[in-house]
Design a protein around this motif. Structure first.
Motif, PDB file in Angstrom:
ATOM      1  N   TRP A  81      23.041  26.509  41.084  1.00  0.00           N
ATOM      2  CA  TRP A  81      24.257  25.974  40.487  1.00  0.00           C
ATOM      3  C   TRP A  81      24.982  27.003  39.634  1.00  0.00           C
ATOM      4  CZ3 TRP A  81      20.708  21.463  38.890  1.00  0.00           C
ATOM      5  CH2 TRP A  81      20.608  20.550  39.934  1.00  0.00           C
ATOM      6  N   ASP A  82      26.280  26.902  39.649  1.00  0.00           N
ATOM      7  CA  ASP A  82      27.113  27.720  38.784  1.00  0.00           C
ATOM      8  C   ASP A  82      26.767  27.421  37.318  1.00  0.00           C
ATOM      9  OD1 ASP A  82      29.712  29.413  39.273  1.00  0.00           O
ATOM     10  OD2 ASP A  82      30.060  28.255  37.443  1.00  0.00           O
ATOM     11  N   ASP A  83      26.995  28.381  36.442  1.00  0.00           N
ATOM     12  CA  ASP A  83      26.641  28.201  35.028  1.00  0.00           C
ATOM     13  C   ASP A  83      27.704  27.399  34.270  1.00  0.00           C
ATOM     14  OD1 ASP A  83      24.628  28.722  33.064  1.00  0.00           O
ATOM     15  OD2 ASP A  83      26.043  30.076  32.078  1.00  0.00           O
ATOM     16  N   ASP A  84      28.865  27.222  34.873  1.00  0.00           N
ATOM     17  CA  ASP A  84      29.954  26.504  34.190  1.00  0.00           C
ATOM     18  C   ASP A  84      29.957  25.060  34.681  1.00  0.00           C
ATOM     19  OD1 ASP A  84      32.169  25.924  32.685  1.00  0.00           O
ATOM     20  OD2 ASP A  84      33.588  26.877  34.047  1.00  0.00           O
ATOM     21  N   GLY A  85      29.714  24.122  33.759  1.00  0.00           N
ATOM     22  CA  GLY A  85      29.592  22.749  34.221  1.00  0.00           C
ATOM     23  C   GLY A  85      30.078  21.723  33.222  1.00  0.00           C
ATOM     24  N   TRP A  86      29.810  20.470  33.550  1.00  0.00           N
ATOM     25  CA  TRP A  86      30.116  19.344  32.676  1.00  0.00           C
ATOM     26  C   TRP A  86      28.833  18.791  32.077  1.00  0.00           C
ATOM     27  CZ3 TRP A  86      34.920  19.422  31.622  1.00  0.00           C
ATOM     28  CH2 TRP A  86      35.904  19.659  32.585  1.00  0.00           C
ATOM     29  N   TYR A  87      28.892  18.496  30.804  1.00  0.00           N
ATOM     30  CA  TYR A  87      27.768  17.903  30.083  1.00  0.00           C
ATOM     31  C   TYR A  87      28.248  16.586  29.497  1.00  0.00           C
ATOM     32  CZ  TYR A  87      25.000  17.279  25.742  1.00  0.00           C
ATOM     33  OH  TYR A  87      24.253  16.784  24.712  1.00  0.00           O
ATOM     34  N   VAL A  88      27.500  15.519  29.732  1.00  0.00           N
ATOM     35  CA  VAL A  88      27.820  14.222  29.123  1.00  0.00           C
ATOM     36  C   VAL A  88      26.579  13.752  28.362  1.00  0.00           C
ATOM     37  CG1 VAL A  88      28.419  11.805  29.553  1.00  0.00           C
ATOM     38  CG2 VAL A  88      29.411  13.595  30.984  1.00  0.00           C
ATOM     39  N   PRO A  89      26.687  13.479  27.063  1.00  0.00           N
ATOM     40  CA  PRO A  89      25.524  12.968  26.332  1.00  0.00           C
ATOM     41  C   PRO A  89      25.247  11.516  26.734  1.00  0.00           C
ATOM     42  CG  PRO A  89      27.452  13.050  24.889  1.00  0.00           C
ATOM     43  CD  PRO A  89      27.872  13.647  26.207  1.00  0.00           C
ATOM     44  N   VAL A  90      24.024  11.254  27.123  1.00  0.00           N
ATOM     45  CA  VAL A  90      23.610   9.911  27.561  1.00  0.00           C
ATOM     46  C   VAL A  90      22.214   9.643  27.009  1.00  0.00           C
ATOM     47  CG1 VAL A  90      23.065   8.437  29.553  1.00  0.00           C
ATOM     48  CG2 VAL A  90      24.891  10.144  29.736  1.00  0.00           C
ATOM     49  N   GLU A  91      22.041   8.500  26.369  1.00  0.00           N
ATOM     50  CA  GLU A  91      20.691   8.127  25.947  1.00  0.00           C
ATOM     51  C   GLU A  91      20.065   7.239  27.017  1.00  0.00           C
ATOM     52  OE1 GLU A  91      18.854   9.261  23.564  1.00  0.00           O
ATOM     53  OE2 GLU A  91      20.457  10.503  22.719  1.00  0.00           O
ATOM     54  N   PHE A  92      18.905   7.651  27.529  1.00  0.00           N
ATOM     55  CA  PHE A  92      18.225   6.906  28.590  1.00  0.00           C
ATOM     56  C   PHE A  92      17.028   6.141  28.048  1.00  0.00           C
ATOM     57  CE2 PHE A  92      20.290  10.311  30.988  1.00  0.00           C
ATOM     58  CZ  PHE A  92      20.807   9.614  32.054  1.00  0.00           C
ATOM     59  N   GLU A  93      16.718   5.045  28.709  1.00  0.00           N
ATOM     60  CA  GLU A  93      15.433   4.398  28.472  1.00  0.00           C
ATOM     61  C   GLU A  93      14.781   4.170  29.827  1.00  0.00           C
ATOM     62  OE1 GLU A  93      14.934   0.687  26.172  1.00  0.00           O
ATOM     63  OE2 GLU A  93      15.591   1.893  24.479  1.00  0.00           O
ATOM     64  N   GLU A  94      13.536   4.589  29.960  1.00  0.00           N
ATOM     65  CA  GLU A  94      12.835   4.338  31.211  1.00  0.00           C
ATOM     66  C   GLU A  94      12.531   2.848  31.303  1.00  0.00           C
ATOM     67  OE1 GLU A  94       9.576   7.354  31.384  1.00  0.00           O
ATOM     68  OE2 GLU A  94      10.957   8.226  32.851  1.00  0.00           O
ATOM     69  N   VAL A  95      12.676   2.276  32.511  1.00  0.00           N
ATOM     70  CA  VAL A  95      12.401   0.848  32.658  1.00  0.00           C
ATOM     71  C   VAL A  95      10.918   0.667  32.973  1.00  0.00           C
ATOM     72  CG1 VAL A  95      14.735   0.282  33.374  1.00  0.00           C
ATOM     73  CG2 VAL A  95      13.046   0.891  35.107  1.00  0.00           C
ATOM     74  N   SER A  96      10.369  -0.466  32.560  1.00  0.00           N
ATOM     75  CA  SER A  96       8.932  -0.679  32.740  1.00  0.00           C
ATOM     76  C   SER A  96       8.614  -0.963  34.207  1.00  0.00           C
ATOM     77  CB  SER A  96       8.457  -1.813  31.841  1.00  0.00           C
ATOM     78  OG  SER A  96       9.310  -2.927  31.974  1.00  0.00           O
ATOM     79  N   ASN A  97       9.576  -1.550  34.939  1.00  0.00           N
ATOM     80  CA  ASN A  97       9.323  -1.830  36.359  1.00  0.00           C
ATOM     81  C   ASN A  97      10.439  -1.259  37.228  1.00  0.00           C
ATOM     82  OD1 ASN A  97      11.018  -3.582  35.072  1.00  0.00           O
ATOM     83  ND2 ASN A  97      10.586  -5.306  36.424  1.00  0.00           N
ATOM     84  N   PRO A  98      10.290  -0.001  37.647  1.00  0.00           N
ATOM     85  CA  PRO A  98      11.313   0.609  38.502  1.00  0.00           C
ATOM     86  C   PRO A  98      11.438  -0.185  39.801  1.00  0.00           C
ATOM     87  CG  PRO A  98       9.700   2.235  37.758  1.00  0.00           C
ATOM     88  CD  PRO A  98       9.151   0.898  37.411  1.00  0.00           C
ATOM     89  N   ILE A  99      12.640  -0.198  40.377  1.00  0.00           N
ATOM     90  CA  ILE A  99      12.817  -0.917  41.644  1.00  0.00           C
ATOM     91  C   ILE A  99      13.440   0.000  42.686  1.00  0.00           C
ATOM     92  CG2 ILE A  99      13.024  -3.285  40.773  1.00  0.00           C
ATOM     93  CD1 ILE A  99      16.172  -2.536  41.138  1.00  0.00           C
ATOM     94  N   ARG A 100      13.248  -0.374  43.963  1.00  0.00           N
ATOM     95  CA  ARG A 100      13.763   0.381  45.090  1.00  0.00           C
ATOM     96  C   ARG A 100      14.954  -0.400  45.663  1.00  0.00           C
ATOM     97  NH1 ARG A 100      10.446   3.927  47.851  1.00  0.00           N
ATOM     98  NH2 ARG A 100       8.758   2.919  46.736  1.00  0.00           N
ATOM     99  N   PRO A 101      16.162   0.051  45.448  1.00  0.00           N
ATOM    100  CA  PRO A 101      17.333  -0.722  45.899  1.00  0.00           C
ATOM    101  C   PRO A 101      17.300  -1.024  47.394  1.00  0.00           C
ATOM    102  CG  PRO A 101      18.017   0.992  44.383  1.00  0.00           C
ATOM    103  CD  PRO A 101      16.565   1.230  44.667  1.00  0.00           C
ATOM    104  N   LYS A 102      16.690  -0.136  48.171  1.00  0.00           N
ATOM    105  CA  LYS A 102      16.630  -0.385  49.615  1.00  0.00           C
ATOM    106  C   LYS A 102      15.922  -1.706  49.923  1.00  0.00           C
ATOM    107  CE  LYS A 102      15.513   1.739  54.035  1.00  0.00           C
ATOM    108  NZ  LYS A 102      14.960   2.883  54.757  1.00  0.00           N
ATOM    109  N   ASP A 103      14.996  -2.106  49.020  1.00  0.00           N
ATOM    110  CA  ASP A 103      14.231  -3.335  49.245  1.00  0.00           C
ATOM    111  C   ASP A 103      15.107  -4.586  49.201  1.00  0.00           C
ATOM    112  OD1 ASP A 103      12.015  -1.757  49.434  1.00  0.00           O
ATOM    113  OD2 ASP A 103      11.213  -2.246  47.439  1.00  0.00           O
ATOM    114  N   PHE A 104      16.277  -4.493  48.583  1.00  0.00           N
ATOM    115  CA  PHE A 104      17.166  -5.679  48.559  1.00  0.00           C
ATOM    116  C   PHE A 104      18.606  -5.267  48.876  1.00  0.00           C
ATOM    117  CE2 PHE A 104      18.588  -4.846  44.145  1.00  0.00           C
ATOM    118  CZ  PHE A 104      17.546  -4.053  43.704  1.00  0.00           C
ATOM    119  N   ILE A 105      18.700  -4.380  49.875  1.00  0.00           N
ATOM    120  CA  ILE A 105      20.005  -3.857  50.256  1.00  0.00           C
ATOM    121  C   ILE A 105      20.937  -4.959  50.763  1.00  0.00           C
ATOM    122  CG2 ILE A 105      19.189  -3.189  52.570  1.00  0.00           C
ATOM    123  CD1 ILE A 105      21.807  -1.339  50.392  1.00  0.00           C
ATOM    124  N   ASP A 106      20.365  -6.041  51.298  1.00  0.00           N
ATOM    125  CA  ASP A 106      21.220  -7.150  51.761  1.00  0.00           C
ATOM    126  C   ASP A 106      22.020  -7.733  50.605  1.00  0.00           C
ATOM    127  OD1 ASP A 106      20.252  -6.754  54.258  1.00  0.00           O
ATOM    128  OD2 ASP A 106      18.860  -8.468  54.230  1.00  0.00           O
TER     129      ASP A 106
END
Lengths: 307, 307
Positions: A81-106
């Motif tokens: 990647w180029d050294d010149d980019g965009w930075y956005v401050p975001v606070e994340f929280e990991e979820v206790s039960n990750p999900i796979r969107p493909k499992d409910f794509i309908d």
């Protein structure tokens, strides 16, 4: 409030732990890239779904808008990647039960945009996506599936808006013609607890109300009614200030604590317990009496800052 | 370093407790006044003898230069003074044994200036003096008589010089043509512990080393090697930072504490005991291990910041 989907495979750990999104501004060949351009559309308070290894693993709340930024310390990741980019401050929280969107794509398919969507209609990820916008209905479907209720304390867009309002208030003062340079300079110094405001506060207050420290080199002159909401007189009024230790100032200024008329410490439900505990404040409960003018400012603080 | 004499009769309590000198800029009739003009000559680190009720009762050290300032909250005192004046931040300490210069005027007389002196040759005060310069020999005679040894921690001109150097360094960055706007913006944001520097620090550090607080909203990304002394790379280097609680940041940034290579907390002899006690830090002694790069920066901190 808008909703975003970010593909973080290689940089998931860096970005969620570091509290940010980062992308180059352009493709390696110099062409613009819609998913990088999206970075400049994010605003404080927007929600970010963090996608990694086919799963949504974390939820983020943007803390501000994009800034031009050199590449963070990704190590071997992202060397292309180029050294010149965009930075956005975001606070994340990991979820206790990750999900796979493909499992409910309908369920999700009706909410997929025709263009620039992060998923194909069959539920597989789209190649080349970094940051994609998704609809509210799409995001809510995922959040409901995960059983996630957003932690309201994570959403700090009010605090960010306050910072912006402060900058604007300072610019407005500089442009005024009805007051002289002296008063302007002191009103602006007061924003940082300096100058004549600090002197005026020290005429009333001799120590940090909460910790008891008396040495002024370790104390901040903090407005009770926030600087940006105070009128010209109130900005410099010594009764509109307390001398606080830097960590207590942070709590008071952001509304995590306040004081009632009799000096009892009020703690916000938003104040994380670990902070009060680790700062060894559990034994503190009363900070002494206030004069009538201080009490009037404290009423404002309790009503408009404390939450 | 210059030596000053201030006649504070009516405002003694306000100015010594509030930590400042204040005078109008001009006489009531609009004419200039040498003793007010002297305010603009004071520099950080200058010594101030505080004269009140015929005695020297306090010693002050100027913390900065004069600023234009509206009149402080003197109450009924000074109603006749114009509202536009000079403010000089000065930290005072009351002396345990005030002395009356008239009692040893024979010793002082040789050091009295012919013009603008604060005392007449007979030892009586000169009317109309606010701030007068005195010679080093004059000041030392008084200090010796009082048995005063200056508290070296009161002299914070180094800290003030550092602030000024920081402002100049920022201006210098803005004027550079060898680096792009992105890098400039991030180097400047790093000064306040913001932007990509903060993100880089968070990739290494997960909690306040001293208090253990983990919530990033309560932590400051603090440079180990000071920002103004760091080169371009070091300014953004995540290993050149720690995540610290606001009060711990104050101690570390000003050199009141440091850490040895094994994580032991080092406390400066200049750190007032009350601060460590009131901030409930007495049980803290080790902050854990550092990586090699952090240790290199810490060596610099111990040598150049810690004192």
């Amino acid at each position: 409030m808008r909703y975003w989907w970010v593909n973080q495979n290689q940089t998931y750990k860096h970005e969620t732990e570091g509290g940010f999104l980062w992308s180059p501004k352009r493709n390696r060949n110099g062409r613009s890239n819609r998913f990088y351009d999206n970075m400049t559309e994010v605003r404080a308070g927007d929600l970010v779904l963090s996608f990694c290894d086919t799963q949504i693993k974390a939820i983020g709340i943007a803390q501000g808008s994009a800034q031009s930024a050199v590449k963070p310390e990704f190590g071997n990741v992202g060397k292309q990647w180029d050294d010149d980019g965009w930075y956005v401050p975001v606070e994340f929280e990991e979820v206790s039960n990750p999900i796979r969107p493909k499992d409910f794509i309908d369920e999700l398919r009706p909410y997929l945009a025709a263009k620039y969507a992060p998923l194909q209609p069959n539920g597989n990820g789209n190649q080349g996506v970094y940051l994609a916008e998704v609809s509210e209905a799409f995001a809510k479907t995922i959040l409901t599936r995960m059983g996630v209720t957003l932690d309201p304390t994570l959403i700090s867009d009010e605090a960010i808006a306050a910072d912006t309002a402060e900058e604007q208030a300072q610019t407005a003062i500089q442009g005024r013609t009805d007051i002289g340079a002296t008063q302007k300079a002191q009103m602006i110094l007061a924003r940082r607890g300096q100058g004549i405001f600090r002197a005026n506060v020290r005429l009333n207050e001799k120590a940090c109300r909460v910790t008891g420290v008396t040495d002024p080199r370790f104390l901040i002159a903090s407005h009770i009614k926030p600087w940006r909401l105070s009128d010209d007189r109130e900005k410099l009024d010594g009764c509109n200030g307390l001398l606080l230790s830097p960590h207590i100032d942070r709590l008071f200024d952001k509304g995590y604590i306040s004081f009632d008329d009799d000096g009892a410490i009020l703690k916000s439900t938003k104040l994380p317990k670990e902070v009060w505990k680790h700062w060894e404040l559990t034994a503190k409960d009363n900070v002494g009496t206030f004069n009538d003018m201080q009490r009037a400012y404290l009423r404002f603080h309790r009503a408009e800052v404390f939450s």
